[in-house]
Write a protein that holds these residues in place. Structure first.
Motif, mmCIF file in Angstrom:
data_model
loop_
_atom_site.group_PDB
_atom_site.id
_atom_site.type_symbol
_atom_site.label_atom_id
_atom_site.label_comp_id
_atom_site.label_asym_id
_atom_site.label_seq_id
_atom_site.Cartn_x
_atom_site.Cartn_y
_atom_site.Cartn_z
ATOM 1 N N LEU A 86 52.760 56.649 43.065
ATOM 2 C CA LEU A 86 53.046 56.042 41.776
ATOM 3 C C LEU A 86 54.426 55.395 41.791
ATOM 4 C CD1 LEU A 86 51.757 58.760 39.280
ATOM 5 C CD2 LEU A 86 50.637 56.623 39.927
ATOM 6 N N TYR A 87 54.522 54.276 41.128
ATOM 7 C CA TYR A 87 55.790 53.578 41.039
ATOM 8 C C TYR A 87 56.782 54.419 40.235
ATOM 9 C CZ TYR A 87 59.287 50.100 39.994
ATOM 10 O OH TYR A 87 60.485 49.444 39.869
ATOM 11 N N ASP A 88 57.996 54.511 40.720
ATOM 12 C CA ASP A 88 59.051 55.271 40.053
ATOM 13 C C ASP A 88 59.766 54.350 39.055
ATOM 14 O OD1 ASP A 88 61.130 56.871 39.254
ATOM 15 O OD2 ASP A 88 61.987 57.123 41.253
ATOM 16 N N PHE A 89 59.592 54.619 37.775
ATOM 17 C CA PHE A 89 60.156 53.787 36.712
ATOM 18 C C PHE A 89 61.557 54.221 36.294
ATOM 19 C CE2 PHE A 89 55.949 52.091 36.124
ATOM 20 C CZ PHE A 89 56.153 50.853 35.554
ATOM 21 N N LYS A 90 62.195 55.114 37.029
ATOM 22 C CA LYS A 90 63.513 55.601 36.600
ATOM 23 C C LYS A 90 64.548 54.485 36.514
ATOM 24 C CE LYS A 90 62.912 60.357 37.959
ATOM 25 N NZ LYS A 90 63.181 61.379 38.945
ATOM 26 N N ALA A 91 64.602 53.620 37.520
ATOM 27 C CA ALA A 91 65.581 52.524 37.494
ATOM 28 C C ALA A 91 65.292 51.570 36.342
ATOM 29 C CB ALA A 91 65.577 51.769 38.820
ATOM 30 N N PHE A 92 64.023 51.323 36.074
ATOM 31 C CA PHE A 92 63.640 50.476 34.955
ATOM 32 C C PHE A 92 64.104 51.117 33.640
ATOM 33 C CE2 PHE A 92 60.568 49.569 31.577
ATOM 34 C CZ PHE A 92 60.729 48.209 31.458
ATOM 35 N N GLY A 93 63.862 52.402 33.484
ATOM 36 C CA GLY A 93 64.270 53.113 32.280
ATOM 37 C C GLY A 93 65.770 53.066 32.070
ATOM 38 N N GLN A 94 66.520 53.192 33.152
ATOM 39 C CA GLN A 94 67.972 53.121 33.058
ATOM 40 C C GLN A 94 68.427 51.730 32.610
ATOM 41 O OE1 GLN A 94 69.093 54.359 36.990
ATOM 42 N NE2 GLN A 94 68.856 56.539 36.513
ATOM 43 N N ALA A 95 67.739 50.700 33.104
ATOM 44 C CA ALA A 95 68.082 49.327 32.708
ATOM 45 C C ALA A 95 67.787 49.098 31.223
ATOM 46 C CB ALA A 95 67.313 48.319 33.566
ATOM 47 N N ILE A 96 66.680 49.658 30.756
ATOM 48 C CA ILE A 96 66.332 49.535 29.336
ATOM 49 C C ILE A 96 67.397 50.221 28.491
ATOM 50 C CG2 ILE A 96 64.667 50.270 27.560
ATOM 51 C CD1 ILE A 96 63.743 47.895 29.300
ATOM 52 N N LYS A 97 67.774 51.426 28.894
ATOM 53 C CA LYS A 97 68.784 52.175 28.144
ATOM 54 C C LYS A 97 70.121 51.426 28.115
ATOM 55 C CE LYS A 97 70.736 56.807 27.783
ATOM 56 N NZ LYS A 97 70.670 58.172 28.343
ATOM 57 N N ALA A 98 70.515 50.892 29.266
ATOM 58 C CA ALA A 98 71.785 50.160 29.338
ATOM 59 C C ALA A 98 71.752 48.919 28.448
ATOM 60 C CB ALA A 98 72.081 49.771 30.783
ATOM 61 N N ALA A 99 70.643 48.189 28.472
ATOM 62 C CA ALA A 99 70.522 46.981 27.649
ATOM 63 C C ALA A 99 70.494 47.331 26.161
ATOM 64 C CB ALA A 99 69.264 46.210 28.039
ATOM 65 N N ALA B 173 62.838 57.785 24.848
ATOM 66 C CA ALA B 173 63.775 58.627 25.603
ATOM 67 C C ALA B 173 63.191 59.010 26.954
ATOM 68 C CB ALA B 173 64.126 59.879 24.800
ATOM 69 N N ASN B 174 61.904 59.317 26.981
ATOM 70 C CA ASN B 174 61.255 59.678 28.244
ATOM 71 C C ASN B 174 61.200 58.492 29.211
ATOM 72 O OD1 ASN B 174 60.859 62.364 27.616
ATOM 73 N ND2 ASN B 174 58.809 62.032 26.805
ATOM 74 N N ILE B 175 60.998 57.299 28.682
ATOM 75 C CA ILE B 175 61.011 56.106 29.528
ATOM 76 C C ILE B 175 62.414 55.898 30.087
ATOM 77 C CG2 ILE B 175 60.826 53.579 29.510
ATOM 78 C CD1 ILE B 175 58.557 53.958 27.412
ATOM 79 N N GLU B 176 63.411 55.985 29.216
ATOM 80 C CA GLU B 176 64.797 55.736 29.628
ATOM 81 C C GLU B 176 65.346 56.803 30.562
ATOM 82 O OE1 GLU B 176 66.417 53.332 25.677
ATOM 83 O OE2 GLU B 176 66.961 55.433 25.956
ATOM 84 N N ASN B 177 65.047 58.049 30.297
ATOM 85 C CA ASN B 177 65.697 59.145 31.029
ATOM 86 C C ASN B 177 64.857 59.779 32.129
ATOM 87 O OD1 ASN B 177 67.991 58.924 29.352
ATOM 88 N ND2 ASN B 177 66.985 60.155 27.801
ATOM 89 N N LEU C 9 55.769 47.703 28.216
ATOM 90 C CA LEU C 9 56.597 47.144 29.291
ATOM 91 C C LEU C 9 56.968 45.705 28.948
ATOM 92 C CD1 LEU C 9 57.714 47.402 32.263
ATOM 93 C CD2 LEU C 9 55.564 46.368 32.947
ATOM 94 N N TYR C 10 55.971 44.935 28.534
ATOM 95 C CA TYR C 10 56.202 43.543 28.145
ATOM 96 C C TYR C 10 57.186 43.461 26.971
ATOM 97 C CZ TYR C 10 55.495 38.983 26.059
ATOM 98 O OH TYR C 10 55.712 37.755 25.501
ATOM 99 N N GLU C 11 56.965 44.269 25.960
ATOM 100 C CA GLU C 11 57.839 44.232 24.784
ATOM 101 C C GLU C 11 59.275 44.603 25.143
ATOM 102 O OE1 GLU C 11 56.080 46.481 21.574
ATOM 103 O OE2 GLU C 11 54.185 45.426 21.813
ATOM 104 N N LEU C 12 59.461 45.583 26.005
ATOM 105 C CA LEU C 12 60.807 46.011 26.395
ATOM 106 C C LEU C 12 61.521 44.931 27.215
ATOM 107 C CD1 LEU C 12 60.054 49.737 27.263
ATOM 108 C CD2 LEU C 12 61.517 48.923 25.404
#
Length: 118
Positions: free
Chosen positions: A8-21, A44-48, A58-61
């Motif tokens: 499965l793709y690891d979305f942690k880096a994506f979540g961190q980018a969303i949180k930072a933005a 929070a679960n997506i970001e952290n 995903l598209y909306e974010l």
């Protein structure tokens, strides 16, 4: 027949980018989740934790925060504009000519300083 196991793709880096933005825009998690019609806990679960968002979310974010998915999905190819370039483009679209003149002068100075470092 055995199912093929895919990593499965690891979305942690994506979540961190969303949180930072989101935080760079000065937006609370509650405000963002209200506007995106989702629970703050899910965001929070997506970001952290790197929880996988739905394709729609995903598209909306990525459109809300001008995040480039290329850097996450095609990092080895360095395809497309980075998130920072997309965010800068978004800011430039709303900038006055006077603001652009100031920014261009600053960019030229930064370029000169970086040349001197090399």
């Amino acid at each position: 027949m055995l199912k093929r196991r895919k990593k499965l793709y690891d979305f942690k880096a994506f979540g961190q980018a969303i949180k930072a933005a989101r935080t760079a825009r000065g937006e609370s998690r509650k405000d963002a989740s209200d506007e995106l019609d989702m629970s703050p806990c899910y965001l929070a679960n997506i970001e952290n934790k790197g929880q996988h968002p739905s394709i729609q979310l995903l598209y909306e974010l990525v459109t809300r925060y001008n995040i480039s998915v290329d850097q996450f999905f095609f990092s080895e190819k360095s395809a497309g504009k980075s998130t920072q370039r997309r965010q800068l483009d978004s800011l430039l679209e709303n900038m006055s000519d006077e603001g652009l003149r100031i920014l261009i002068a600053a960019a030229k100075e930064i370029t000169e300083v970086e040349k001197e470092k090399k």
